[in-house]
Design a protein around this motif. Structure first.
Motif, PDB file in Angstrom:
ATOM      1  N   LEU A   1      28.284 -15.868   2.949  1.00  0.00           N
ATOM      2  CA  LEU A   1      29.051 -16.553   3.988  1.00  0.00           C
ATOM      3  C   LEU A   1      28.291 -16.726   5.299  1.00  0.00           C
ATOM      4  N   ASP A   2      27.003 -16.460   5.267  1.00  0.00           N
ATOM      5  CA  ASP A   2      26.228 -16.427   6.500  1.00  0.00           C
ATOM      6  C   ASP A   2      26.407 -17.675   7.360  1.00  0.00           C
ATOM      7  N   ASP A   3      26.484 -18.841   6.724  1.00  0.00           N
ATOM      8  CA  ASP A   3      26.548 -20.074   7.512  1.00  0.00           C
ATOM      9  C   ASP A   3      27.904 -20.335   8.140  1.00  0.00           C
ATOM     10  N   ILE A   4      28.941 -19.559   7.769  1.00  0.00           N
ATOM     11  CA  ILE A   4      30.262 -19.771   8.392  1.00  0.00           C
ATOM     12  C   ILE A   4      30.758 -18.545   9.146  1.00  0.00           C
ATOM     13  N   LEU A   5      29.969 -17.479   9.192  1.00  0.00           N
ATOM     14  CA  LEU A   5      30.394 -16.282   9.916  1.00  0.00           C
ATOM     15  C   LEU A   5      30.296 -16.519  11.440  1.00  0.00           C
TER      16      LEU A   5
ATOM     17  N   VAL B   1      38.429 -17.505   0.108  1.00  0.00           N
ATOM     18  CA  VAL B   1      37.636 -16.989  -1.005  1.00  0.00           C
ATOM     19  C   VAL B   1      38.607 -16.509  -2.081  1.00  0.00           C
ATOM     20  N   LEU B   2      38.540 -17.098  -3.266  1.00  0.00           N
ATOM     21  CA  LEU B   2      39.484 -16.829  -4.343  1.00  0.00           C
ATOM     22  C   LEU B   2      38.801 -16.108  -5.503  1.00  0.00           C
TER      23      LEU B   2
ATOM     24  N   LEU C   1      39.630 -15.853   4.700  1.00  0.00           N
ATOM     25  CA  LEU C   1      40.641 -15.105   3.952  1.00  0.00           C
ATOM     26  C   LEU C   1      40.191 -14.841   2.519  1.00  0.00           C
ATOM     27  N   PHE C   2      40.179 -13.559   2.132  1.00  0.00           N
ATOM     28  CA  PHE C   2      39.878 -13.159   0.761  1.00  0.00           C
ATOM     29  C   PHE C   2      41.196 -12.947   0.031  1.00  0.00           C
ATOM     30  N   TYR C   3      41.329 -13.618  -1.121  1.00  0.00           N
ATOM     31  CA  TYR C   3      42.610 -13.666  -1.819  1.00  0.00           C
ATOM     32  C   TYR C   3      42.352 -13.573  -3.307  1.00  0.00           C
ATOM     33  N   GLY C   4      42.669 -12.404  -3.911  1.00  0.00           N
ATOM     34  CA  GLY C   4      42.378 -12.236  -5.320  1.00  0.00           C
ATOM     35  C   GLY C   4      42.711 -10.849  -5.825  1.00  0.00           C
ATOM     36  N   HIS C   5      42.092 -10.468  -6.942  1.00  0.00           N
ATOM     37  CA  HIS C   5      42.438  -9.230  -7.635  1.00  0.00           C
ATOM     38  C   HIS C   5      41.728  -8.005  -7.062  1.00  0.00           C
TER      39      HIS C   5
ATOM     40  N   ILE D   1      36.120 -23.615   0.650  1.00  0.00           N
ATOM     41  CA  ILE D   1      36.804 -22.808  -0.357  1.00  0.00           C
ATOM     42  C   ILE D   1      35.760 -22.316  -1.355  1.00  0.00           C
ATOM     43  N   TYR D   2      35.784 -21.017  -1.633  1.00  0.00           N
ATOM     44  CA  TYR D   2      34.866 -20.401  -2.586  1.00  0.00           C
ATOM     45  C   TYR D   2      35.702 -19.849  -3.743  1.00  0.00           C
ATOM     46  N   VAL D   3      35.304 -20.125  -4.952  1.00  0.00           N
ATOM     47  CA  VAL D   3      35.981 -19.600  -6.138  1.00  0.00           C
ATOM     48  C   VAL D   3      35.002 -18.731  -6.906  1.00  0.00           C
ATOM     49  N   PHE D   4      35.324 -17.447  -7.030  1.00  0.00           N
ATOM     50  CA  PHE D   4      34.472 -16.540  -7.785  1.00  0.00           C
ATOM     51  C   PHE D   4      34.739 -16.691  -9.276  1.00  0.00           C
ATOM     52  N   SER D   5      33.690 -16.544 -10.047  1.00  0.00           N
ATOM     53  CA  SER D   5      33.807 -16.559 -11.495  1.00  0.00           C
ATOM     54  C   SER D   5      34.489 -15.276 -11.962  1.00  0.00           C
ATOM     55  N   ASN D   6      34.636 -15.161 -13.263  1.00  0.00           N
ATOM     56  CA  ASN D   6      35.064 -13.899 -13.846  1.00  0.00           C
ATOM     57  C   ASN D   6      34.081 -12.810 -13.436  1.00  0.00           C
TER      58      ASN D   6
END
Length: 226
Positions: free
Chosen positions: A222-226, A95-96, A31-35, A132-137
């Motif tokens: 995400l290759d290792d979890i696709l 993914v945030l 799930l991609f969740y963000g701006h 859980i992945y958190v993207f930087s600015n």
């Protein structure tokens, strides 16, 4: 929500759009969740080119991504809509992405990280052990144009978010350290050297071809979890 600087429920139209899909059909995806970094590669792509959900497939060839991005969102919005746009979908990874808008709404880097930490805590409580992945600015050409409060907040946020992610054992993805953002390998990590050819005229968002580059980055990430 106590302490929110925004009008809650302001993204009910986005929520309703996503909720119109059959939950059972899309449950259990990444799930991609963000701006707007995510919104602009949503399943209804404004340029007509393949969306993130269509281009980044699982190794079995089936859809692996669920995109619940909504433009101009803040960390507070991600927290507020979590019960509707995350929990029911039982993601196998999250993914945030936030912070680019938050500073303009008056949030400090500390406040953004604190709210984001709650989103992570809720996710860990609901779905123990999921990645859980958190993207930087998000580095943008517009933010390179001049030194400002935004650029100072950006650096502080990235530093604080990285520390928080390490403490919570989630992956922090610093976009300015990703090769796809640069034309020359020696420029990786330098905000002032981000490549201009993937951005649209607003100097903030990617254009169609830029999103295809971004999709390839996501596929590799995400290759290792696709």
């Amino acid at each position: 929500m106590f302490g929110s600087k925004l009008v809650v429920r302001r993204f009910d139209n986005y929520a309703a759009k996503y909720e119109a899909r059959d939950v059972e059909e899309v449950k259990g995806r990444i799930l991609f969740y963000g701006h707007s970094l995510f919104t602009r590669c949503a399943y209804e792509n404004r340029w007509g080119n393949p969306s993130l959900e269509e281009t980044v497939l699982g190794k079995d060839g089936k859809p692996a991504i669920l995109n619940h991005g909504f433009g101009t969102s803040s960390a507070d919005d991600l927290l507020y809509y979590y019960p509707r746009l995350v929990r029911p979908y039982e993601p196998r990874a999250l993914v945030l992405c936030t912070s680019n808008n938050d500073f303009g709404f008056g949030y400090s880097p500390f406040e953004v990280v604190d709210i984001l930490a709650r989103v992570i805590d809720w996710t860990k409580a609901d779905f123990p052990g999921i990645p859980i992945y958190v993207f930087s600015n998000l580095p943008t050409l517009k933010s390179v144009d001049s030194v400002s409060v935004f650029t100072r907040n950006r650096a502080e946020y990235d530093k604080m978010a990285e520390i928080m992610c390490k403490e919570k054992e989630v992956r922090f993805v610093k976009l300015v350290d990703q090769p796809y953002m640069f034309e020359n390998p020696e420029d990786v990590g330098n905000y002032d050297k981000i490549r201009p050819d993937i951005f649209s005229a607003d100097r903030t968002h990617y254009h169609a071809e830029g999103y295809m580059v971004f999709h390839e980055f996501i596929r590799n990430l995400l290759d290792d979890i696709l």
